[in-house]
Design a protein around this motif. Structure first.
Motif, PDB file in Angstrom:
ATOM      1  N   PHE A  11       5.348  11.080  -4.747  1.00  0.00           N
ATOM      2  CA  PHE A  11       4.401  12.057  -5.108  1.00  0.00           C
ATOM      3  C   PHE A  11       3.032  11.554  -5.408  1.00  0.00           C
ATOM      4  CE2 PHE A  11       8.762  13.928  -6.063  1.00  0.00           C
ATOM      5  CZ  PHE A  11       8.657  15.228  -5.024  1.00  0.00           C
ATOM      6  N   ILE A  12       3.202  10.619  -6.254  1.00  0.00           N
ATOM      7  CA  ILE A  12       1.756  10.033  -6.718  1.00  0.00           C
ATOM      8  C   ILE A  12       1.969   8.579  -5.888  1.00  0.00           C
ATOM      9  CG2 ILE A  12       0.602   8.968  -8.569  1.00  0.00           C
ATOM     10  CD1 ILE A  12       1.987  10.869 -10.259  1.00  0.00           C
ATOM     11  N   ARG A  13       0.817   8.321  -4.942  1.00  0.00           N
ATOM     12  CA  ARG A  13       0.686   7.177  -4.125  1.00  0.00           C
ATOM     13  C   ARG A  13       0.211   6.048  -4.948  1.00  0.00           C
ATOM     14  NH1 ARG A  13       3.482   5.481  -0.042  1.00  0.00           N
ATOM     15  NH2 ARG A  13       2.555   4.283   1.567  1.00  0.00           N
ATOM     16  N   LYS A  14       0.684   4.883  -5.096  1.00  0.00           N
ATOM     17  CA  LYS A  14       0.231   3.900  -5.780  1.00  0.00           C
ATOM     18  C   LYS A  14      -0.026   2.718  -5.049  1.00  0.00           C
ATOM     19  CE  LYS A  14       2.904   5.024 -10.151  1.00  0.00           C
ATOM     20  NZ  LYS A  14       3.927   4.602 -10.916  1.00  0.00           N
TER      21      LYS A  14
ATOM     22  N   ARG B 117      -0.625  -6.630  -0.353  1.00  0.00           N
ATOM     23  CA  ARG B 117      -0.824  -5.131  -0.668  1.00  0.00           C
ATOM     24  C   ARG B 117       0.297  -4.479  -0.433  1.00  0.00           C
ATOM     25  NH1 ARG B 117      -6.994  -4.532   2.024  1.00  0.00           N
ATOM     26  NH2 ARG B 117      -8.087  -6.363   0.911  1.00  0.00           N
ATOM     27  N   ILE B 118       0.557  -3.733  -1.670  1.00  0.00           N
ATOM     28  CA  ILE B 118       1.957  -2.838  -1.677  1.00  0.00           C
ATOM     29  C   ILE B 118       1.512  -1.485  -1.923  1.00  0.00           C
ATOM     30  CG2 ILE B 118       4.184  -2.539  -2.758  1.00  0.00           C
ATOM     31  CD1 ILE B 118       4.336  -5.499  -3.241  1.00  0.00           C
ATOM     32  N   GLU B 119       2.006  -0.548  -0.951  1.00  0.00           N
ATOM     33  CA  GLU B 119       1.737   0.746  -1.361  1.00  0.00           C
ATOM     34  C   GLU B 119       3.027   1.469  -1.554  1.00  0.00           C
ATOM     35  OE1 GLU B 119      -0.864   2.871   1.544  1.00  0.00           O
ATOM     36  OE2 GLU B 119      -2.381   0.922   1.380  1.00  0.00           O
ATOM     37  N   TYR B 120       3.136   2.299  -2.441  1.00  0.00           N
ATOM     38  CA  TYR B 120       4.667   3.067  -2.667  1.00  0.00           C
ATOM     39  C   TYR B 120       4.207   4.191  -3.580  1.00  0.00           C
ATOM     40  CZ  TYR B 120       4.096   0.830  -7.310  1.00  0.00           C
ATOM     41  OH  TYR B 120       3.433   0.619  -8.505  1.00  0.00           O
ATOM     42  N   GLY B 121       5.495   5.029  -3.521  1.00  0.00           N
ATOM     43  CA  GLY B 121       5.245   6.400  -4.498  1.00  0.00           C
ATOM     44  C   GLY B 121       5.613   7.521  -3.645  1.00  0.00           C
TER      45      GLY B 121
ATOM     46  N   THR C 296      20.775  10.099  -2.000  1.00  0.00           N
ATOM     47  CA  THR C 296      20.646   9.303  -0.962  1.00  0.00           C
ATOM     48  C   THR C 296      19.190   9.686  -0.235  1.00  0.00           C
ATOM     49  OG1 THR C 296      23.006   9.227  -0.510  1.00  0.00           O
ATOM     50  CG2 THR C 296      21.587   9.149   1.533  1.00  0.00           C
ATOM     51  N   VAL C 297      18.824  11.056  -0.244  1.00  0.00           N
ATOM     52  CA  VAL C 297      17.618  11.564   0.334  1.00  0.00           C
ATOM     53  C   VAL C 297      16.660  10.777  -0.372  1.00  0.00           C
ATOM     54  CG1 VAL C 297      16.148  13.592   0.632  1.00  0.00           C
ATOM     55  CG2 VAL C 297      18.735  13.714   0.947  1.00  0.00           C
ATOM     56  N   ILE C 298      16.636  10.748  -1.822  1.00  0.00           N
ATOM     57  CA  ILE C 298      15.667  10.355  -2.259  1.00  0.00           C
ATOM     58  C   ILE C 298      15.357   8.912  -2.089  1.00  0.00           C
ATOM     59  CG2 ILE C 298      14.866   9.566  -4.927  1.00  0.00           C
ATOM     60  CD1 ILE C 298      16.124  11.949  -5.922  1.00  0.00           C
ATOM     61  N   SER C 299      16.465   7.993  -1.967  1.00  0.00           N
ATOM     62  CA  SER C 299      16.634   6.615  -1.274  1.00  0.00           C
ATOM     63  C   SER C 299      15.594   6.448  -0.164  1.00  0.00           C
ATOM     64  CB  SER C 299      17.860   6.016  -1.593  1.00  0.00           C
ATOM     65  OG  SER C 299      18.353   6.323  -2.862  1.00  0.00           O
ATOM     66  N   VAL C 300      15.698   7.240   0.788  1.00  0.00           N
ATOM     67  CA  VAL C 300      15.386   7.378   2.226  1.00  0.00           C
ATOM     68  C   VAL C 300      13.867   7.359   1.858  1.00  0.00           C
ATOM     69  CG1 VAL C 300      15.093   8.547   4.346  1.00  0.00           C
ATOM     70  CG2 VAL C 300      17.471   7.929   3.448  1.00  0.00           C
ATOM     71  N   VAL C 301      13.577   8.511   1.292  1.00  0.00           N
ATOM     72  CA  VAL C 301      11.950   8.764   1.025  1.00  0.00           C
ATOM     73  C   VAL C 301      11.207   7.326   0.440  1.00  0.00           C
ATOM     74  CG1 VAL C 301      10.472  10.497  -0.065  1.00  0.00           C
ATOM     75  CG2 VAL C 301      12.450  11.323   0.988  1.00  0.00           C
ATOM     76  N   ILE C 302      12.030   7.186  -0.766  1.00  0.00           N
ATOM     77  CA  ILE C 302      11.386   5.918  -1.365  1.00  0.00           C
ATOM     78  C   ILE C 302      11.002   4.761  -0.340  1.00  0.00           C
ATOM     79  CG2 ILE C 302      11.706   4.097  -2.953  1.00  0.00           C
ATOM     80  CD1 ILE C 302      13.019   6.275  -4.717  1.00  0.00           C
ATOM     81  N   TRP C 303      12.130   4.513   0.450  1.00  0.00           N
ATOM     82  CA  TRP C 303      12.057   3.583   1.538  1.00  0.00           C
ATOM     83  C   TRP C 303      11.077   3.724   2.519  1.00  0.00           C
ATOM     84  CZ3 TRP C 303      13.088   4.212   6.696  1.00  0.00           C
ATOM     85  CH2 TRP C 303      12.824   3.181   7.440  1.00  0.00           C
ATOM     86  N   TYR C 304      10.825   4.861   3.026  1.00  0.00           N
ATOM     87  CA  TYR C 304       9.770   5.287   4.017  1.00  0.00           C
ATOM     88  C   TYR C 304       8.390   5.421   3.447  1.00  0.00           C
ATOM     89  CZ  TYR C 304       7.443   7.986   7.621  1.00  0.00           C
ATOM     90  OH  TYR C 304       6.608   8.439   8.551  1.00  0.00           O
ATOM     91  N   ARG C 305       8.316   5.639   2.021  1.00  0.00           N
ATOM     92  CA  ARG C 305       6.758   5.576   1.683  1.00  0.00           C
ATOM     93  C   ARG C 305       6.379   4.170   0.945  1.00  0.00           C
ATOM     94  NH1 ARG C 305       3.244   9.320   1.981  1.00  0.00           N
ATOM     95  NH2 ARG C 305       2.758   9.566  -0.206  1.00  0.00           N
ATOM     96  N   PHE C 306       7.304   3.474   1.137  1.00  0.00           N
ATOM     97  CA  PHE C 306       7.022   1.756   0.521  1.00  0.00           C
ATOM     98  C   PHE C 306       6.382   0.800   1.806  1.00  0.00           C
ATOM     99  CE2 PHE C 306       7.639  -2.468  -0.598  1.00  0.00           C
ATOM    100  CZ  PHE C 306       7.562  -2.440  -2.112  1.00  0.00           C
TER     101      PHE C 306
END
Length: 478
Positions: free
Chosen positions: A80-83, A74-78, A54-64
């Motif tokens: 630890f490594i920003r893509k 333009r999409i930014e995600y990731g 659940t924590v990982i899912s929240v972080v993934i959502w926040y960083r997308f």
């Protein structure tokens, strides 16, 4: 839309479901292993993993984040490594909107964007955005610049004429369900599920149930079997209605727009320039009733559409309605040829020989293990093997018409494929020794299919002069 936006918070749920699905096999295996003595510790570990997921899912959502700027998505995600991914409007081939049950409850949609180089997955996927925002995003990405404004009521009528539409009726949808042949798939899935669930059934209960079934009379067992088959048949009808409910196809200037689905609603865009061939499929059940399915082979794209490498243009219609349908939506493919150049009569024995081995193996197996029931596969051999081989030979053929080729072949269903010379990527002619003795040959035509892979259409045992005619037609260059 130039400002960076995040997905709807419901994307956290979808990310969590995706993560759990990836570890589902390991979870099931752990439950089977520790279900007796260490079940409490297994539940604790599972709860801890769920919190981490659940924590990982929240972080993934926040960083997308996503936005449209300078004619690019333009999409930014990731984490630890920003893509960063930039997709130009000019490269976008199709934009599909899919709304599952959870999406529809929250008035959301999933946006899938595909380009010419899309592989197994879509080029970009926004798992949860507001429906209105998804439609606005699709409209913005499809635009190719400013269009002149015309303030005239007559433009509405003109637009309606340029955008013909067709919707499936419930009666036809019900017929599609009853003749879909999905009962075999459902039975296979049910057998697989039962084989896995069997180990969770208490052994005493399982043995007593089997003894009760064995003790029943043949008539009661036959009635129960018929009821089970009827129930599976009804499930097949329901599945077809749910999948193709509210099916509507609309033609715009450069694309076909398809919507379908009662529970999971899909909106699929098919650019006309990506259509490589059009096919008419007549299943062995629907053909005597005069019903067909119209489909298209699409270049590129991904497997996310879920149409098994082909896109259904209309799930069921009468055979004599196909030409009007094509004239409305794909006029280049109208004028369907019914009288094709048939296969030579001397090729029939090869078709019969190819169709009989599965039934011969069944006959041998039954003869060894259940000799008293040998008559069943023997009937299947005569009616199925010989009959299917005869049908495959009778239905095979081709027709050349300028730069257009029509071929017809049968496996179980009869397929008629229409393709143009410019869409064919390769032509192949093959002969084995027996074919050489009979002056026969096999031809194969290849086009670009889903994921950029080749899609091949084969006609076996043509006369050599016919294969040479097709070879000359393919090799001709203006």
């Amino acid at each position: 839309m130039s400002e960076a936006k995040r997905l709807h918070p419901a994307a956290i749920i979808f990310n969590l479901i995706t993560t759990v699905r990836q570890f589902l096999f390991a979870i099931i295996l752990g439950f089977i292993t520790f279900r007796n003595e260490s079940l409490f510790y297994f539940v604790l570990i599972l709860a801890g993993l769920l919190v981490i997921f659940t924590v990982i899912s929240v972080v993934i959502w926040y960083r997308f984040t996503y936005r449209i700027a300078d004619d690019e998505l333009r999409i930014e995600y990731g984490v630890f490594i920003r893509k960063k991914r930039y997709i130009s409007k000019n490269r976008i081939q199709s934009i599909d909107l899919t709304s599952g049950v959870i999406h529809r409850l929250l008035n959301l949609t999933k946006v899938q964007i595909e380009t010419a180089g899309t592989g197994t997955d879509a080029e970009a996927s926004l798992s949860a955005v507001k429906l209105a925002e998804g439609e606005a995003l699709r409209q913005e990405l499809k635009s190719r610049g400013a269009e002149p404004l015309v303030d005239d009521d007559s433009t509405d009528d003109a637009a309606e004429q340029r955008s013909p539409s067709s919707t499936i009726r419930f009666k036809r949808l019900f017929i599609a369900g009853t003749t879909s042949g999905s009962i075999g798939v459902i039975m296979a899935l049910a057998a697989t599920a039962f084989s896995q669930v069997e180990q969770f059934i208490p052994e005493r209960f399982y043995e007593s149930t089997m003894q009760w079934i064995i003790g029943l009379s043949i008539i009661i067992i036959a009635v129960m079997t018929i009821l089970v088959l009827l129930l599976l048949w009804l499930f097949g009808i329901a599945g077809t209605i749910i999948k193709y409910g509210k099916f509507t196809i609309t033609r715009n200037e450069h694309e076909l727009f398809i919507t379908r689905g009662l529970l999971e609603q899909k909106q699929v865009t098919i650019p006309l320039k990506r259509i490589q061939a059009v096919g008419i499929q007549e299943s062995i059940i629907r053909q005597p009733l005069g019903y067909v399915t119209v489909f298209a082979e699409i270049a590129g794209g991904s497997m996310d559409k879920g149409e098994d490498f082909s896109s259904i243009l209309f799930p069921i219609m009468k055979r004599d309605e196909v030409d009007d349908f094509l004239a409305t939506f794909l006029p280049d493919y109208a004028g369907l040829q019914q009288d094709l150049t048939p296969l030579p009569k001397r090729a029939r024995k090869f078709y019969v020989l190819r169709a009989t081995p599965p039934f011969l193996l069944l006959l041998v197996a039954v003869g060894i293990f259940i000799p008293s029931f040998t008559w069943i596969p023997l009937i299947l051999l005569l009616a199925g093997g010989l009959g299917l081989g005869w049908l495959r030979h009778r239905d095979g053929g081709f027709q050349l018409e300028g730069m257009r080729l029509t071929i017809r072949y049968r496996m179980l269903s009869r397929n008629t494929i229409i393709m143009y010379h410019k869409r064919i990527q390769a032509f192949e002619k093959k002969q084995h020794k027996l074919q050489k003795l009979q002056n026969l040959a096999t031809t194969s035509f290849s086009i670009v299919g889903t994921m950029g892979a080749g899609k091949h259409f084969t006609i076996k045992d043509l006369d050599v002069t016919q294969t040479d005619e097709l070879s000359d037609w393919y090799s001709y260059r203006r």
